[in-house]
Motif scaffolding. Sequence first.
Motif, mmCIF file in Angstrom:
data_model
loop_
_atom_site.group_PDB
_atom_site.id
_atom_site.type_symbol
_atom_site.label_atom_id
_atom_site.label_comp_id
_atom_site.label_asym_id
_atom_site.label_seq_id
_atom_site.Cartn_x
_atom_site.Cartn_y
_atom_site.Cartn_z
ATOM 1 N N PHE A 171 62.866 88.028 82.192
ATOM 2 C CA PHE A 171 63.956 87.165 82.678
ATOM 3 C C PHE A 171 64.685 87.783 83.862
ATOM 4 O O PHE A 171 64.994 88.975 83.846
ATOM 5 N N GLU A 195 68.216 103.340 82.340
ATOM 6 C CA GLU A 195 68.304 102.930 80.929
ATOM 7 C C GLU A 195 68.211 101.405 80.786
ATOM 8 O O GLU A 195 67.625 100.901 79.833
ATOM 9 N N LEU A 238 65.343 99.432 78.591
ATOM 10 C CA LEU A 238 65.829 98.782 77.373
ATOM 11 C C LEU A 238 64.816 97.842 76.678
ATOM 12 O O LEU A 238 64.619 97.942 75.462
ATOM 13 N N PRO A 239 64.133 96.951 77.428
ATOM 14 C CA PRO A 239 63.151 96.084 76.746
ATOM 15 C C PRO A 239 62.040 96.896 76.078
ATOM 16 O O PRO A 239 61.534 96.512 75.031
ATOM 17 N N ARG A 298 63.631 95.521 85.307
ATOM 18 C CA ARG A 298 63.778 95.380 83.858
ATOM 19 C C ARG A 298 62.866 94.264 83.333
ATOM 20 O O ARG A 298 62.232 94.402 82.295
#
Lengths: 220, 396
Positions: free
Chosen positions: A87, A102, A106-107, A154
């Motif tokens: 996304f 970070e 995260l995912p 990300r």
Amino acid sequence: MIRTEHLTKVYRMGEADVYALREVNLEIKDGEFIAILGPSGSGKSTLLNMIGCLDTPTSGSVFIDGIDTASLNENERAEMRREKIGFIFQQFNLIHTLNALENVALPMFFAGVKRKKRLERAEELLVNVGLGDRMYHKPSELSGGEQQRVAIARALSNDPEIIIGDEPTGNVDTETGRAIMDILEGLNKEGRTIIVVTHNAEVAARAGIRKRMRDGRVLD
Amino acid sequence: MRDKFLMAYRSIRERRTRSILTVLGIAVGIAAIVALMSVGYGMEEAITSELTVYADVIAVFPGKITGPRYVELGGFTDRDVRDVQRIGGIKSIATMTYDAAEVEYRNKRVPIFIIGGDTKELGSFYLEPVGLKEGRWLRENDYKACVIGYRVANEFFSEKVHVNDKLVINGKKFIVVGIFEKGSMLYANDVDPHIFLTLRATKEVLQTHEIKHILVRVYNIEEAEAIAGEIKERINANHGLDDFATAMTMGSVIDQIGTVFTIIRGVLVGIAAIALVVASTGIMNTMLMSVMERTHEIGVMKAIGAKDSDILSLFLLESSMVSLVGGAVGCGFGVIVAEVISFCASTALGIEMTAVVKPAVLFGGIAVAMVVGVLSGLYPARNASMMSPVEAVRYE
């Protein structure tokens, strides 16, 4: 491949039913770059949320690689988002207590990737979007364009086939917007499916396919 | 797991002031529990440790104790003593007699309790635990000597009494050969206001042959209760009464004190528990606010693939970390407070008492804090995990 069948979403506002999506039938082949255009309230974001497994339809179905996502439970949908979909939001939506590295990792953290591997890949992804020197900065220390590039990194962290962008250039200046579209184009060339919602004609022009929406229906 | 800790830690640090206040709320509750328990145990131990030295002792009185009242029914006879001596399992017997006498010193006359008995046995019961401040203890052949308690020496007369001074007891002259130290809590009433004589001198001064008190030492503490029962039975039979004698083992006294302290501790912990309930609503409030503030963040985490259980565990971890720190800080505070209370109590009351900090109380304190933390974090954490991702992301 993504396919919607009679996809309908109804919101109940007091006594009245509001149709956000009406019987949408849409097919997006693997590797396509599609832009969805339309005025506010036309149902673009709702459609994106359905495809992105963030929301469930009132009726009809969304198939991703043959799986009817409406039949999945909360956890399976979370897994689908994690593994197959990346996304990118208009507001970037980075976690402000975490630094760039970070945030990108995260995912992978939710996917259970080992810490060392996670940080290595996050670093690589940030270098790829040109932020190799900004990895340890918090979102508040980054410009809008930089934040959106962190968000793109990300989105790529679990190597998804589908990238979904909800007005990804909506909060950055024209120049930065172009740079972001360059990155998305590059990702499309790698074979990823890109779905972008936009108001911006210039952005839409870069997509291979353009669909217009009005009153919860896909035109054309 | 390490990363979850890190994330929880970051978000705690992000809301530093609020987190510190929450920690303090729990700490106060836990500190109250730890301090009250430790002081309670300290008091109990101060009393029982003095008594345990006498765990093998049975005290026999000619009378009946009903509640706080003691009714004396006369005295024991030599036959009673002989009968008691015949019971198996008894190591030694000391007989004592006592009564009030008129004591004169430098023209002031005061009624004082005289205690007489076998010098060796009196010594083991009073001299060993209290000790002498001046002079020496009684010898078996001291007919004209006495040892006096601290208050007798310092308070009863207009002038202080010293070793080698003469006291006139019921018209007979005695030389003070020794003066007791001030007795601690347990002995203050037994020793400080009394004058001690040899048995023979006592009988002469008090004009009585009645034995008012028999102290029995047994070989085996386990048998003490049974022997006490037998002593009572035999003496009662001699006097033809059902309740003439009371025979009390120190063990039963210690048990009674233990029971009283268990009740006291229960009440104290109950009071401290109220503080904890208040603290737990504090955690719940902090966590609920945290969840509300982070609705958007929760939505984002869900959008990038966090499962409900990930969110739940993150928030639970956060609340249990806060409460763990609160528990640990509370234990530390509690120990300090307990030491301070004990110090003040021992200075103010003149008793020897130190707080007893049991590891079980500390672990219990931390465990209670954790349970409170998890329970009060559960509702907010569940709220967070159940959020719809699309609505949460949209929330600003």
